[in-house]
Design a protein around this motif. Structure first.
Motif, PDB file in Angstrom:
ATOM      1  N   THR A  53      22.884  37.631  17.164  1.00 50.33           N
ATOM      2  CA  THR A  53      22.879  36.781  18.279  1.00 50.33           C
ATOM      3  C   THR A  53      23.941  36.736  18.622  1.00 50.33           C
ATOM      4  O   THR A  53      24.910  37.206  18.372  1.00 50.33           O
ATOM      5  N   LEU A  54      24.106  35.902  19.963  1.00 52.20           N
ATOM      6  CA  LEU A  54      25.444  35.867  20.539  1.00 52.20           C
ATOM      7  C   LEU A  54      26.505  35.247  19.758  1.00 52.20           C
ATOM      8  O   LEU A  54      27.817  35.652  19.640  1.00 52.20           O
ATOM      9  N   ALA A  55      25.979  34.549  19.021  1.00 53.58           N
ATOM     10  CA  ALA A  55      27.274  33.698  18.069  1.00 53.58           C
ATOM     11  C   ALA A  55      28.012  34.485  17.210  1.00 53.58           C
ATOM     12  O   ALA A  55      28.786  34.165  16.829  1.00 53.58           O
ATOM     13  N   ASP A  56      27.294  35.671  16.772  1.00 52.84           N
ATOM     14  CA  ASP A  56      28.047  36.489  15.985  1.00 52.84           C
ATOM     15  C   ASP A  56      29.135  37.186  16.218  1.00 52.84           C
ATOM     16  O   ASP A  56      30.145  37.694  15.814  1.00 52.84           O
ATOM     17  N   PHE A  57      29.296  37.167  17.954  1.00 55.54           N
ATOM     18  CA  PHE A  57      30.413  37.573  18.274  1.00 55.54           C
ATOM     19  C   PHE A  57      31.529  36.574  18.887  1.00 55.54           C
ATOM     20  O   PHE A  57      32.511  36.848  19.686  1.00 55.54           O
ATOM     21  N   VAL A 166      29.008  39.289  31.280  1.00 56.86           N
ATOM     22  CA  VAL A 166      30.260  39.250  30.231  1.00 56.86           C
ATOM     23  C   VAL A 166      30.427  37.636  29.987  1.00 56.86           C
ATOM     24  O   VAL A 166      30.240  36.709  30.645  1.00 56.86           O
ATOM     25  N   PHE A 167      30.431  37.629  28.540  1.00 56.61           N
ATOM     26  CA  PHE A 167      30.674  36.252  28.078  1.00 56.61           C
ATOM     27  C   PHE A 167      32.193  36.151  27.462  1.00 56.61           C
ATOM     28  O   PHE A 167      32.800  37.071  27.191  1.00 56.61           O
ATOM     29  N   ASP A 168      32.553  34.615  27.688  1.00 55.15           N
ATOM     30  CA  ASP A 168      34.113  34.674  27.297  1.00 55.15           C
ATOM     31  C   ASP A 168      33.968  34.664  25.746  1.00 55.15           C
ATOM     32  O   ASP A 168      33.133  34.374  25.019  1.00 55.15           O
ATOM     33  N   PRO A 169      35.144  34.457  25.295  1.00 53.68           N
ATOM     34  CA  PRO A 169      35.263  34.353  23.645  1.00 53.68           C
ATOM     35  C   PRO A 169      34.724  33.126  23.326  1.00 53.68           C
ATOM     36  O   PRO A 169      34.396  32.983  21.946  1.00 53.68           O
ATOM     37  N   GLN A 170      34.350  31.943  23.924  1.00 47.56           N
ATOM     38  CA  GLN A 170      33.840  30.920  23.565  1.00 47.56           C
ATOM     39  C   GLN A 170      32.340  30.955  23.451  1.00 47.56           C
ATOM     40  O   GLN A 170      31.460  30.208  23.242  1.00 47.56           O
ATOM     41  N   GLY A 171      31.877  32.146  24.032  1.00 49.02           N
ATOM     42  CA  GLY A 171      30.213  32.398  24.134  1.00 49.02           C
ATOM     43  C   GLY A 171      29.631  31.995  25.356  1.00 49.02           C
ATOM     44  O   GLY A 171      28.587  31.975  25.600  1.00 49.02           O
TER      45      GLY A 171
END
Length: 198
Positions: A53-57, A166-171
């Motif tokens: 999921t996105l949370a993994d990154f 593109v997602f930032d480092p906070q998701g």
């Protein structure tokens, strides 16, 4: 004379305080989609079979591209462009995760994705789901894809949205990258996102 000096001082102080009120807006080269109401998450498996999921990154800027391995033009050029972006980022590349989500799960097996996607950069991950999961993910990101019949049943191609999110480092979803613009505009925008305070 004293009144005139007082007015000049007051005007100068007001100008200085006004300057400090607002920071200049961030100048992204790509489309700023901060606060978008869709593209919130996905639940797929990577090419190693691991659920993702996105949370993994979280902690990394994430670039999400939808494509398929037998794509003759847009997909390989996008992946090559992103590989060159990673090279241009230098050490910052380790803070970026590129994800290739297949829109052709019938042909793009995990084995095929594991050969295709990391060939551009070993850090890249291919993601896939079954037909229903693929449809759900594309719908969540408002990505268009449609089979175009070929000469035989297995030789079809797939029309699909060519840009990347593109997602930032906070998701948080932040940018939409247009296809084929070159390396520098993407590097510029990723550096801005990586430099932002958490």
């Amino acid at each position: 004379m004293r009144l005139r000096s007082l007015l000049l001082i007051c005007t100068a102080l007001f100008a200085l305080s006004a300057c400090g009120e607002k920071a200049a807006p961030v100048a992204f080269n790509n489309t700023d989609v901060t606060g978008l109401a869709y593209g919130k998450d996905f639940s797929l498996h990577d090419h190693n079979g691991k659920p993702r999921t996105l949370a993994d990154f979280k902690g990394k800027a994430v670039v999400v591209f939808f494509g398929f391995t037998q794509c003759p033009d847009v997909c390989p050029t996008t992946m090559l462009e992103m590989a060159n972006v990673m090279k241009a980022l230098g050490p910052d590349a380790d803070k970026v995760q590129v994800l290739f989500i297949t829109v052709d799960p019938e042909r793009d097996t995990a084995t095929l994705l594991s050969q295709y996607v990391p060939a551009f950069d070993p850090r890249f991950l291919g993601l896939r789901g079954d037909l229903a999961e693929t449809e759900k993910t594309a719908k969540e990101f408002k990505v268009f894809y449609q089979k175009v019949p070929g000469k035989t049943p297995g030789s079809y191609t797939v029309d699909h949205t060519a840009g990347s999110y593109v997602f930032d480092p906070q998701g948080r979803i932040r940018l939409f990258i247009r296809h084929g613009q070159g390396v520098e505009p993407i590097v510029h925008d990723l550096k801005i996102l990586l430099a932002e305070p958490a």
